[in-house]
Design a protein around this motif. Sequence first.
Motif, PDB file in Angstrom:
ATOM      1  N   VAL A   2      -6.279  -2.348  -5.340  1.00 24.93           N
ATOM      2  CA  VAL A   2      -4.940  -2.811  -5.694  1.00 24.93           C
ATOM      3  C   VAL A   2      -4.730  -4.188  -5.076  1.00 24.93           C
ATOM      4  O   VAL A   2      -5.142  -4.434  -3.943  1.00 24.93           O
ATOM      5  CB  VAL A   2      -3.865  -1.832  -5.180  1.00 24.93           C
ATOM      6  CG1 VAL A   2      -2.472  -2.395  -5.386  1.00 24.93           C
ATOM      7  CG2 VAL A   2      -4.016  -0.482  -5.868  1.00 24.93           C
ATOM      8  N   ALA A  24       2.241  -6.070  -8.071  1.00 26.90           N
ATOM      9  CA  ALA A  24       1.124  -5.185  -7.736  1.00 26.90           C
ATOM     10  C   ALA A  24       0.330  -4.880  -8.999  1.00 26.90           C
ATOM     11  O   ALA A  24       0.904  -4.612 -10.058  1.00 26.90           O
ATOM     12  CB  ALA A  24       1.629  -3.896  -7.120  1.00 26.90           C
ATOM     13  N   SER A  25      -0.984  -4.947  -8.871  1.00 30.65           N
ATOM     14  CA  SER A  25      -1.846  -4.642 -10.014  1.00 30.65           C
ATOM     15  C   SER A  25      -3.082  -3.901  -9.543  1.00 30.65           C
ATOM     16  O   SER A  25      -3.438  -3.944  -8.365  1.00 30.65           O
ATOM     17  CB  SER A  25      -2.260  -5.940 -10.728  1.00 30.65           C
ATOM     18  OG  SER A  25      -3.006  -6.768  -9.860  1.00 30.65           O
ATOM     19  N   GLY A  26      -3.728  -3.231 -10.498  1.00 29.39           N
ATOM     20  CA  GLY A  26      -4.938  -2.492 -10.162  1.00 29.39           C
ATOM     21  C   GLY A  26      -4.756  -1.013 -10.398  1.00 29.39           C
ATOM     22  O   GLY A  26      -3.981  -0.582 -11.246  1.00 29.39           O
ATOM     23  N   ARG A  27      -5.485  -0.225  -9.602  1.00 27.62           N
ATOM     24  CA  ARG A  27      -5.481   1.221  -9.775  1.00 27.62           C
ATOM     25  C   ARG A  27      -4.228   1.807  -9.105  1.00 27.62           C
ATOM     26  O   ARG A  27      -4.223   2.086  -7.915  1.00 27.62           O
ATOM     27  CB  ARG A  27      -6.747   1.803  -9.160  1.00 27.62           C
ATOM     28  CG  ARG A  27      -6.908   3.290  -9.416  1.00 27.62           C
ATOM     29  CD  ARG A  27      -8.238   3.782  -8.915  1.00 27.62           C
ATOM     30  NE  ARG A  27      -8.423   5.194  -9.184  1.00 27.62           N
ATOM     31  CZ  ARG A  27      -9.539   5.863  -8.925  1.00 27.62           C
ATOM     32  NH1 ARG A  27     -10.566   5.225  -8.376  1.00 27.62           N
ATOM     33  NH2 ARG A  27      -9.633   7.141  -9.195  1.00 27.62           N
ATOM     34  N   ILE A  28      -3.186   1.966  -9.880  1.00 30.43           N
ATOM     35  CA  ILE A  28      -1.899   2.432  -9.356  1.00 30.43           C
ATOM     36  C   ILE A  28      -1.460   3.666 -10.113  1.00 30.43           C
ATOM     37  O   ILE A  28      -1.265   3.611 -11.326  1.00 30.43           O
ATOM     38  CB  ILE A  28      -0.829   1.332  -9.486  1.00 30.43           C
ATOM     39  CG1 ILE A  28      -1.227   0.100  -8.665  1.00 30.43           C
ATOM     40  CG2 ILE A  28       0.528   1.866  -9.036  1.00 30.43           C
ATOM     41  CD1 ILE A  28      -0.342  -1.109  -8.903  1.00 30.43           C
ATOM     42  N   ASN A  76       5.692  -2.927 -11.674  1.00 27.16           N
ATOM     43  CA  ASN A  76       5.302  -2.840 -10.258  1.00 27.16           C
ATOM     44  C   ASN A  76       5.534  -4.155  -9.529  1.00 27.16           C
ATOM     45  O   ASN A  76       4.666  -4.640  -8.786  1.00 27.16           O
ATOM     46  CB  ASN A  76       3.838  -2.401 -10.123  1.00 27.16           C
ATOM     47  CG  ASN A  76       3.616  -0.982 -10.587  1.00 27.16           C
ATOM     48  OD1 ASN A  76       4.407  -0.087 -10.287  1.00 27.16           O
ATOM     49  ND2 ASN A  76       2.545  -0.755 -11.323  1.00 27.16           N
ATOM     50  N   VAL A  99       0.678   2.695  -1.854  1.00 33.19           N
ATOM     51  CA  VAL A  99       0.351   2.998  -3.234  1.00 33.19           C
ATOM     52  C   VAL A  99      -0.351   4.347  -3.327  1.00 33.19           C
ATOM     53  O   VAL A  99      -1.301   4.607  -2.570  1.00 33.19           O
ATOM     54  CB  VAL A  99      -0.547   1.905  -3.832  1.00 33.19           C
ATOM     55  CG1 VAL A  99      -0.915   2.236  -5.278  1.00 33.19           C
ATOM     56  CG2 VAL A  99       0.138   0.541  -3.752  1.00 33.19           C
ATOM     57  N   VAL A 101      -2.867   5.861  -5.151  1.00 37.23           N
ATOM     58  CA  VAL A 101      -3.892   5.372  -6.068  1.00 37.23           C
ATOM     59  C   VAL A 101      -4.377   6.475  -7.011  1.00 37.23           C
ATOM     60  O   VAL A 101      -4.884   6.185  -8.104  1.00 37.23           O
ATOM     61  CB  VAL A 101      -5.060   4.733  -5.303  1.00 37.23           C
ATOM     62  CG1 VAL A 101      -4.587   3.489  -4.556  1.00 37.23           C
ATOM     63  CG2 VAL A 101      -5.693   5.718  -4.328  1.00 37.23           C
TER      64      VAL A 101
END
Length: 120
Positions: A2, A24-28, A76, A99, A101
């Motif tokens: 993240v 916030a970005s990614g595996r959320i 996010n 987070v 995940v």
Amino acid sequence: QVQLVESGGGLVQAGGSLRLSCAASGRIFRINAMTWYRQAPGKQRELVASKPSGGSGTYKDSVKGRFTISRDNATNTVYLQMNSLKPEDTAAYYCYAVVEVKLGNYVSFWGQGTQVTVSS
């Protein structure tokens, strides 16, 4: 993984305004509270404002009535609207989030920081 990416810092005169953003970005899977901290040179990092996914924000006493934290849960993103800025608000501002995940698996993340400088 993240990532938290802040933007919006800069140089402003006392009494001015700035708006910080943190995306916030990614595996959320889910984000609970999103929080802004700040750290001035030679001082400890301190909590400025925090906001859960639902409900109202909480603030450091010295920024109450001047700063407003808000969130866009769909993207996010957390914002910090800073009005009536004072020289003592000068610091590096950091975004922090806990987070989820994946279900039941919580990890905390920090952004890289954005500098806010308030001139008198």
